[in-house]
Design a protein around this motif. Structure first.
Motif, PDB file in Angstrom:
ATOM      1  N   VAL A 197      34.314  55.073  36.183  1.00 28.44           N
ATOM      2  CA  VAL A 197      34.767  53.868  36.884  1.00 28.44           C
ATOM      3  C   VAL A 197      36.327  54.240  37.037  1.00 28.44           C
ATOM      4  O   VAL A 197      37.217  54.325  36.102  1.00 28.44           O
ATOM      5  CB  VAL A 197      34.616  52.473  36.195  1.00 28.44           C
ATOM      6  N   GLU A 198      36.792  53.970  38.397  1.00 28.00           N
ATOM      7  CA  GLU A 198      38.282  54.093  38.659  1.00 28.00           C
ATOM      8  C   GLU A 198      38.507  53.030  39.870  1.00 28.00           C
ATOM      9  O   GLU A 198      37.510  52.714  40.552  1.00 28.00           O
ATOM     10  CB  GLU A 198      38.655  55.395  39.294  1.00 28.00           C
ATOM     11  N   SER A 199      39.805  52.667  39.909  1.00 25.85           N
ATOM     12  CA  SER A 199      39.962  51.488  40.748  1.00 25.85           C
ATOM     13  C   SER A 199      41.373  51.895  41.505  1.00 25.85           C
ATOM     14  O   SER A 199      42.340  52.617  40.937  1.00 25.85           O
ATOM     15  CB  SER A 199      39.946  50.265  40.181  1.00 25.85           C
ATOM     16  N   VAL A 200      41.657  51.504  42.596  1.00 27.03           N
ATOM     17  CA  VAL A 200      42.914  51.535  43.335  1.00 27.03           C
ATOM     18  C   VAL A 200      43.100  50.224  44.191  1.00 27.03           C
ATOM     19  O   VAL A 200      42.109  49.839  44.802  1.00 27.03           O
ATOM     20  CB  VAL A 200      43.229  52.691  44.147  1.00 27.03           C
ATOM     21  N   THR A 201      44.337  49.619  44.109  1.00 32.54           N
ATOM     22  CA  THR A 201      44.537  48.342  44.824  1.00 32.54           C
ATOM     23  C   THR A 201      45.417  48.819  46.234  1.00 32.54           C
ATOM     24  O   THR A 201      46.247  49.480  46.157  1.00 32.54           O
ATOM     25  CB  THR A 201      45.223  47.227  44.375  1.00 32.54           C
ATOM     26  N   SER A 202      45.102  48.369  47.288  1.00 29.97           N
ATOM     27  CA  SER A 202      45.740  48.566  48.735  1.00 29.97           C
ATOM     28  C   SER A 202      46.583  47.488  48.897  1.00 29.97           C
ATOM     29  O   SER A 202      46.358  46.129  48.361  1.00 29.97           O
ATOM     30  CB  SER A 202      44.760  48.799  49.859  1.00 29.97           C
ATOM     31  N   PRO A 203      47.582  47.634  49.731  1.00 28.43           N
ATOM     32  CA  PRO A 203      48.261  46.571  50.051  1.00 28.43           C
ATOM     33  C   PRO A 203      47.724  45.351  50.963  1.00 28.43           C
ATOM     34  O   PRO A 203      48.150  44.075  51.017  1.00 28.43           O
ATOM     35  CB  PRO A 203      49.536  47.182  50.944  1.00 28.43           C
ATOM     36  N   SER A 204      46.282  45.782  51.490  1.00 29.88           N
ATOM     37  CA  SER A 204      45.742  44.486  52.032  1.00 29.88           C
ATOM     38  C   SER A 204      45.212  43.457  51.009  1.00 29.88           C
ATOM     39  O   SER A 204      44.519  42.435  51.523  1.00 29.88           O
ATOM     40  CB  SER A 204      44.575  45.221  52.582  1.00 29.88           C
ATOM     41  N   GLY A 205      45.157  43.974  49.749  1.00 32.25           N
ATOM     42  CA  GLY A 205      44.840  43.015  48.801  1.00 32.25           C
ATOM     43  C   GLY A 205      43.324  43.441  48.212  1.00 32.25           C
ATOM     44  O   GLY A 205      42.988  42.980  47.088  1.00 32.25           O
ATOM     45  N   VAL A 206      42.904  44.382  48.783  1.00 35.75           N
ATOM     46  CA  VAL A 206      41.481  44.975  48.422  1.00 35.75           C
ATOM     47  C   VAL A 206      41.351  45.843  47.169  1.00 35.75           C
ATOM     48  O   VAL A 206      42.465  46.509  47.188  1.00 35.75           O
ATOM     49  CB  VAL A 206      40.835  45.672  49.468  1.00 35.75           C
TER      50      VAL A 206
END
Length: 214
Positions: A197-206
């Motif tokens: 499992v990996e994650s990254v957050t974008s400036p859109s808040g997603v």
């Protein structure tokens, strides 16, 4: 063997992949377009609409792999349209107009099969009454060695996850609360143990989360 992939599937913070009350005018029920607003400004979405421009940030980087190496799609009947029960209107051929964005064979899972529908741009809708394993066997044959995308909705993704048939899952966790609708995660306790499992957050808040089979 080809991979089974899910891309760009939006989920609310409380786990809903669509709202309550789907209709012809409201494909995602009371959720409206709130689950997908992150996607609309991307260059990928603009290109799908035949337009130029669009953002090229994190959201687009995650979104644009949607079509790479895909030879067929599987979707549930509720993604295809709002009708329930036996087909009453064979003129309805999906939400996407005469040239849907898939450009591959698409297998629609339904308990009420109907004749296949050939659309513009290489999309052909086939209607399948069978298990996830049976639908996947047909899609893999049609894909000719390329990957198969599971397009949704929530119940279809949940069924393929429950059957341990998914190799790559990309969820866009959107910072909204829907409170009602159809949840993705029910009955999938411990799912994370099967994947990296990996994650990254974008400036859109997603938050883009990927679950990849080791």
């Amino acid at each position: 063997m080809s991979l089974v992939r899910v891309h760009n599937f939006s989920v609310s913070l409380d786990g809903y992949g669509t709202g309550e009350g789907q209709s012809l005018e409201a494909p995602f029920g009371h959720a409206g377009d709130r689950l997908h607003r992150w996607f609309f400004p991307t260059r990928t979405f603009h290109a799908m609409q035949g337009k130029e421009g669009g953002g090229t940030g994190v959201d687009d980087a995650m979104a644009r792999t949607w079509g790479d190496g895909i030879g067929a799609e599987i979707m549930g009947r509720n993604k295809f349209g709002p009708q329930r029960g036996p087909w009453q209107d064979h003129e309805w051929n999906g939400w996407w107009g005469p040239n849907p964005p898939f450009h591959t064979p698409v297998f629609v899972m339904t308990h009420h099969p109907r004749p296949s529908v050939v659309m513009e741009g290489g999309t052909t809708f086939h209607f399948v009454d069978g298990s996830p394993q049976e639908a996947l066997a047909r899609a893999r044959e049609a894909a000719g060695g390329l990957d198969v995308r599971i397009g949704g909705g929530p119940a279809t993704i949940r069924a393929f996850l429950a059957a341990d048939l998914v190799d790559h899952l990309h969820l866009a966790v959107v910072p909204i609360l829907l409170g009602r609708g159809e949840r993705v995660w029910d009955g999938l306790e411990g799912l994370e143990e099967r994947f990296r499992v990996e994650s990254v957050t974008s400036p859109s808040g997603v938050t883009h989360m990927t679950f990849t089979r080791p």
